[in-house]
Write an enzyme that holds these catalytic residues in place. Sequence first.
Site, PDB file in Angstrom:
ATOM      1  N   HIS A  26     -15.084 -33.281  45.060  1.00 20.93           N
ATOM      2  CA  HIS A  26     -16.086 -34.343  44.920  1.00 20.93           C
ATOM      3  C   HIS A  26     -16.040 -35.018  43.555  1.00 20.93           C
ATOM      4  O   HIS A  26     -16.719 -36.035  43.352  1.00 20.93           O
ATOM      5  CB  HIS A  26     -17.494 -33.792  45.149  1.00 20.93           C
ATOM      6  CG  HIS A  26     -17.739 -33.297  46.531  1.00 20.93           C
ATOM      7  ND1 HIS A  26     -17.484 -34.058  47.652  1.00 20.93           N
ATOM      8  CD2 HIS A  26     -18.200 -32.095  46.992  1.00 20.93           C
ATOM      9  CE1 HIS A  26     -17.785 -33.353  48.741  1.00 20.93           C
ATOM     10  NE2 HIS A  26     -18.207 -32.164  48.364  1.00 20.93           N
ATOM     11  N   ASP A  84     -12.486 -29.177  54.213  1.00 18.65           N
ATOM     12  CA  ASP A  84     -13.866 -28.891  53.839  1.00 18.65           C
ATOM     13  C   ASP A  84     -14.802 -29.705  54.731  1.00 18.65           C
ATOM     14  O   ASP A  84     -14.459 -30.812  55.162  1.00 18.65           O
ATOM     15  CB  ASP A  84     -14.079 -29.276  52.372  1.00 18.65           C
ATOM     16  CG  ASP A  84     -15.398 -28.800  51.798  1.00 18.65           C
ATOM     17  OD1 ASP A  84     -15.391 -27.794  51.070  1.00 18.65           O
ATOM     18  OD2 ASP A  84     -16.441 -29.437  52.076  1.00 18.65           O
ATOM     19  N   HIS A  97     -17.508 -31.240  53.962  1.00 15.92           N
ATOM     20  CA  HIS A  97     -17.960 -32.446  53.273  1.00 15.92           C
ATOM     21  C   HIS A  97     -16.756 -33.303  52.891  1.00 15.92           C
ATOM     22  O   HIS A  97     -15.701 -32.781  52.518  1.00 15.92           O
ATOM     23  CB  HIS A  97     -18.747 -32.091  52.012  1.00 15.92           C
ATOM     24  CG  HIS A  97     -19.955 -31.248  52.268  1.00 15.92           C
ATOM     25  ND1 HIS A  97     -19.918 -29.867  52.165  1.00 15.92           N
ATOM     26  CD2 HIS A  97     -21.216 -31.582  52.625  1.00 15.92           C
ATOM     27  CE1 HIS A  97     -21.120 -29.387  52.452  1.00 15.92           C
ATOM     28  NE2 HIS A  97     -21.921 -30.398  52.726  1.00 15.92           N
ATOM     29  N   ASP A 112     -16.777 -24.297  54.553  1.00 14.70           N
ATOM     30  CA  ASP A 112     -18.164 -24.557  54.927  1.00 14.70           C
ATOM     31  C   ASP A 112     -18.320 -25.230  56.285  1.00 14.70           C
ATOM     32  O   ASP A 112     -19.445 -25.532  56.702  1.00 14.70           O
ATOM     33  CB  ASP A 112     -18.891 -25.352  53.837  1.00 14.70           C
ATOM     34  CG  ASP A 112     -18.044 -26.435  53.211  1.00 14.70           C
ATOM     35  OD1 ASP A 112     -16.907 -26.652  53.661  1.00 14.70           O
ATOM     36  OD2 ASP A 112     -18.516 -27.073  52.253  1.00 14.70           O
TER      37      ASP A 112
END
Length: 308
Positions: free
Chosen positions: A122, A159, A161, A243
């Site tokens: 990120h 991931d 996200h 996740d």
Amino acid sequence: MKTALITHADCLNHVTPEGHPERVARLQHILHALEPLDLNRVTAPFAAEDDVLRIHPADYIADLRRARPNDGFAQIDGDTFLSPGSIDAAFRGAGAVIRAVDMVLGGEAPNAFAAIRPPGHHAETSTAMGFCLFGNAALAAKHALDHHGLNRVAVVDFDVHHGNGTQDLLWDEPRALLVTSQQMPLWPGSGRPDEDGAHGQILNMPLSPESGSAEMRAAYETQAFPRLRAFKPELIIISAGFDAHQDDPLASLNWTTGDFTWVTAELCALAQDLCQGRIVSTLEGGYDLNALSAATKAHVQELMKAAT
């Protein structure tokens, strides 16, 4: 040769406030789960600042250093914190992925996993966010391209996200293909299919909440794997976030540990066909400790199988 496991105790010194999902226990649980495995265990070096400057400007690094507290915590945004050990942890993480690339491209290891934190995907060019400080996957790609002279590197991010930081850092890089799956809608809100890079070299695969294994596997089989085969990378880098697991508290894609086994095995098979099996994987998310340790172990075991 064995799969390399690259980590450093400094990564345990990035401390977050009580109750924060990106906590020291994540890496502790992972290292405990990997302890019985027959891996080439490597101490992560401290990255040179010039290496980090491949992706982040000097002012950004200086701002992080100025923000580092002498004790307690400094809050960068709503969910990203610095503790006294955070900057050293980030430089060890960057050093880990650089060492992983050097080992794999130098023939010291067939593949490698960087067990590091804070995570990275990120972190944008000049913005720390989403628990992340340095864009480790993008850094690994740029190091392989610029230092080792590769022509084509692929980054695959599973991931849950969207890796907005990796996308930002590689947006203008025609030598890097970014393939990323993510739950949508979900924070940070980016990752639409029309976000395809300055050179059409980014493939975003949004997945529906509660969609589970079938939608994920179909997306990889019909979109990701054909795109990777067409690109013919000389190295595959994995942003390995766990996740998307059904037990994770931050999302709802409902993958099983077996899904992480499957996608890793498929990527290893592709790497064997396309780039002599060369894979560098780096830890991203995963916040249920038992699910995280089980899925990470399954991921590393597939890398080990591919290394034999």
